[in-house]
Design an enzyme around this catalytic site. Structure first.
Site, mmCIF file in Angstrom:
data_model
loop_
_atom_site.group_PDB
_atom_site.id
_atom_site.type_symbol
_atom_site.label_atom_id
_atom_site.label_comp_id
_atom_site.label_asym_id
_atom_site.label_seq_id
_atom_site.Cartn_x
_atom_site.Cartn_y
_atom_site.Cartn_z
ATOM 1 N N ASP A 535 6.251 -6.286 7.323
ATOM 2 C CA ASP A 535 6.385 -6.191 5.874
ATOM 3 C C ASP A 535 5.932 -4.790 5.481
ATOM 4 O O ASP A 535 4.745 -4.448 5.599
ATOM 5 C CB ASP A 535 5.489 -7.268 5.244
ATOM 6 C CG ASP A 535 5.573 -7.306 3.734
ATOM 7 O OD1 ASP A 535 6.005 -6.298 3.136
ATOM 8 O OD2 ASP A 535 5.183 -8.345 3.153
ATOM 9 N N HIS A 536 6.888 -3.997 5.025
ATOM 10 C CA HIS A 536 6.580 -2.583 4.787
ATOM 11 C C HIS A 536 5.679 -2.389 3.564
ATOM 12 O O HIS A 536 5.202 -1.285 3.307
ATOM 13 C CB HIS A 536 7.888 -1.799 4.621
ATOM 14 C CG HIS A 536 7.782 -0.361 5.064
ATOM 15 N ND1 HIS A 536 6.573 0.265 5.308
ATOM 16 C CD2 HIS A 536 8.737 0.576 5.306
ATOM 17 C CE1 HIS A 536 6.800 1.516 5.664
ATOM 18 N NE2 HIS A 536 8.106 1.733 5.677
ATOM 19 N N ARG A 537 5.426 -3.456 2.818
ATOM 20 C CA ARG A 537 4.456 -3.319 1.727
ATOM 21 C C ARG A 537 3.048 -3.306 2.299
ATOM 22 O O ARG A 537 2.139 -2.700 1.736
ATOM 23 C CB ARG A 537 4.582 -4.505 0.754
ATOM 24 C CG ARG A 537 5.903 -4.576 0.045
ATOM 25 C CD ARG A 537 6.008 -5.880 -0.719
ATOM 26 N NE ARG A 537 5.825 -7.037 0.177
ATOM 27 C CZ ARG A 537 5.776 -8.297 -0.231
ATOM 28 N NH1 ARG A 537 5.873 -8.589 -1.516
ATOM 29 N NH2 ARG A 537 5.628 -9.287 0.622
#
Ligand code: CAO
Length: 563
Positions: A535-537
């Protein structure tokens, strides 16, 4: 036996409409609500229903004629069955409105209705039978226990139908509605939001109208109210299906694909309501006679769509992304339709929720497991003694636990509502298991504290339990990270979907011998392909590359797993 006029009912606001199709001829016998003819407004074509049961004696319109509310379109001889129903006589145009038809349909399913009381035909008993009290219990929850109530969908005093959602519960796997097994009036709600429910807990009390079904005592149990009238095949089917399967529906199950070529039966007022609310009538299940769509059906459909949208439901129901329109596949060849299993429906919802909510990136890496493999094979005899098979999975589990400890930004969940990062102080890892019933993800707890043999034994045991449908809910909860290994099957790389609310998942493909340059020459090395989706967040690309490099290092020299 009296002749009566067939009049155009309330057209839902349309002034003058054109007759485009005659659906019956003089001499035909029709039932109440059977379509007589089709008219076309500027927005839709609408079938005009028969006001009662009987024989058509004449049609006084032809295709192309223009008609308006109250116009006589034909004559019929009412049969005894509905002849006593005043509002079918056609002498008051209001009585022909769809609302009246809808109410009539509702009245037919209610034992206290006057229309029912007049009926003398033994084949369709509609006698008044009083009411009984029912306590609705929580049905089987797919093996889950202590599932919190997140919403109560009804209030005391509400009149509900069979299958109306009573409460919504949410496990960490899915949100589910518990539907009512009975139609009736809610007298007492016995749970509150936040309560944890398990199978058999009391949900609420209902007063159920007792009509034709009250002859046989066992029907009280087996045929909930609403299923007791011949005229209600839908309700009966719903009741039957509840007996066969646990009565919990994932939210996604509310989607009703239209049957190929299916005709929509609904009156003008209902069509108008559906137009106003933007409801696609081909997706609404009618609960009236002959599956006719009633106003309540439209409202229930809109309600379920809104609920889905609020909970991040299926695409096209609030995500802003247009839904996938299905063609009529039967035009290309034979097709069969089959209901999704509950697990498939829940998995589909979870996958979609994750795919739509998580900005996914996948980082690829190869780990040189030549030495690990030699060690693993050397343990074969020891494994046979212990009765445990050592596959690459325990090594990968151990390496991931070490990487999660060293790079704790992977061992988090994001609470976007509170703008907080939840950091976990434990290392539990889920393993995706392919079962005949679909994908299941049992969880191995405290992987960092366990040895390779223990991990081998536990993963084999959990995988077997998953295949035997023996996993307990607790054994599928609490993972920080997931490993999905397709190494036993094949493939060189893939992009797994993060198992939210985790923030990363490791995909493992099949190890293969590859030529690896050692600075002087190519060496044949056994390379294990790793695919880390994250999850690139929560995780940045550099950390993802650090994570996979660390895994590669740990698997490349398993002695480092001991450090
Ligand atoms: N490369 C080469 N061989 C591998 C390997 C890899 N990466 N991983 C496993 N193998 C070998 C094993 O060593 C074993 O071989 P031997 O019998 O010769 O020793 C064989 O493949 C079968 O292993 P396995 O699958 O029984 O055991 P496992 O511990 O590797 O995996 C489990 C267990 C539960 C992960 C696996 O059975 C499974 O269900 N995999 C599918 C998971 C899945 O569907 N994921 C998709 C999720 S996304 O839709």
């Amino acid at each position: 036996m009296s002749e009566q006029e067939i009049k155009v009912p309330d057209l839902g606001g349309a002034e003058e409409v054109e007759v485009i199709e005659l659906l019956v001829s003089a001499g035909d016998t029709v039932e109440t609500e059977d379509p007589i003819l089709t008219v076309e407004t500027d927005k839709a074509s609408v079938e005009l229903p028969s006001p009662g049961a009987g024989k058509i004696t004449k049609l006084t319109v032809k295709v192309g004629d223009k008609v308006k509310e109250g116009d006589v379109v034909g004559m019929m001889e009412a049969s005894g069955e509905s002849g006593g129903t005043d509002d079918a006589s056609g002498d008051d145009s209001d009585s022909e409105s769809q609302e009246a038809s809808d109410k009539k349909a509702e009245a037919e399913s209610s034992s206290g209705s006057e229309a029912g009381a007049q009926d003398e035909k033994p084949a369709a008993p509609k006698k008044s039978g009083g009411s009984r009290k029912e306590t609705v219990l929580v049905p089987p929850l797919d093996g889950m226990e202590d599932v919190p109530v997140i919403e109560i969908n009804v209030s005391e005093g509400d009149t509900i139908d069979v299958d109306d959602p009573l409460v919504t519960v949410e496990s960490d796997k899915a949100t589910m509605e518990i539907p009512s097994p009975y139609g009736g009036k809610v007298t007492k709600i016995l749970v509150t939001e936040g309560d944890k429910l398990s199978e058999g807990d009391k949900l609420l009390e209902l007063t159920v109208e007792q009509d034709s079904g009250d002859e046989g005592g066992e029907q009280e149990e087996e045929a909930p109210a609403g299923s007791d009238q011949e005229a209600e095949p839908e309700a009966k089917a719903a009741a039957e299906s509840q007996e066969k399967e646990p009565a919990v529906q994932p939210q996604s199950a509310t989607y009703e694909p239209p049957a190929p070529g299916a005709k929509v039966h609904a009156g003008p007022a209902v069509r108008k309501l559906a137009r106003e609310l933007g409801a696609d009538m081909t997706r609404i299940k009618g609960s009236g006679p002959k599956s006719r769509i009633l106003k309540d059906d439209v409202q229930a459909y809109i309600k379920s769509q809104l609920q889905q949208a609020q909970q991040g439901g299926s695409v096209g129901t609030g995500s802003g992304i247009p839904g996938v329109k299905l063609p009529d596949f039967s035009q290309f060849g034979d097709v069969e339709r089959e209901a999704m299993s509950r697990m498939m429906a829940v998995t589909a919802t979870n996958m979609q929720r994750s795919w739509l909510n998580v900005p996914h990136v996948t980082q690829f890496e190869d780990a040189d497991i030549t030495d690990m493999e030699a060690f693993r094979k050397s343990q074969k005899a020891a494994g046979e003694k212990k009765g445990v098979k050592m596959t690459p999975l325990p090594f990968i589990l151990k390496a991931c636990a070490t990487a999660l400890a060293e790079l704790p930004q992977f061992n988090v969940s994001l609470d976007m509502e509170r703008k907080e990062v939840v950091r976990k102080q434990y290392i539990h890892i889920g393993i995706a298991v392919d079962t005949p019933n679909g994908l299941m993800v049992p969880v191995i707890r405290d992987v960092d504290q366990k040895g390779l043999w223990e991990l081998a034994a536990e993963s084999a045991e959990l995988a077997q339990k998953a295949r035997d449908k023996q996993l307990k809910p607790a054994e599928m909860q609490g993972a920080c990270f997931t490993i999905t290994s397709l190494g036993g099957i094949g493939g060189t790389a893939f992009t797994p979907i993060v198992n939210t609310p985790e923030v990363a998942i490791l995909g493992v493909s099949r190890a293969a011998m590859k030529p690896v340059w050692d600075g002087n020459e190519f060496q044949p090395r056994l390379m294990l392909p790793l695919s880390l989706s994250y999850d690139h967040r929560a995780v940045n690309g550099a950390d993802a590359a650090r994570f996979t490099s660390l895994l590669s290092q740990l698997l490349g020299d398993i002695r480092t797993l001991l450090l």
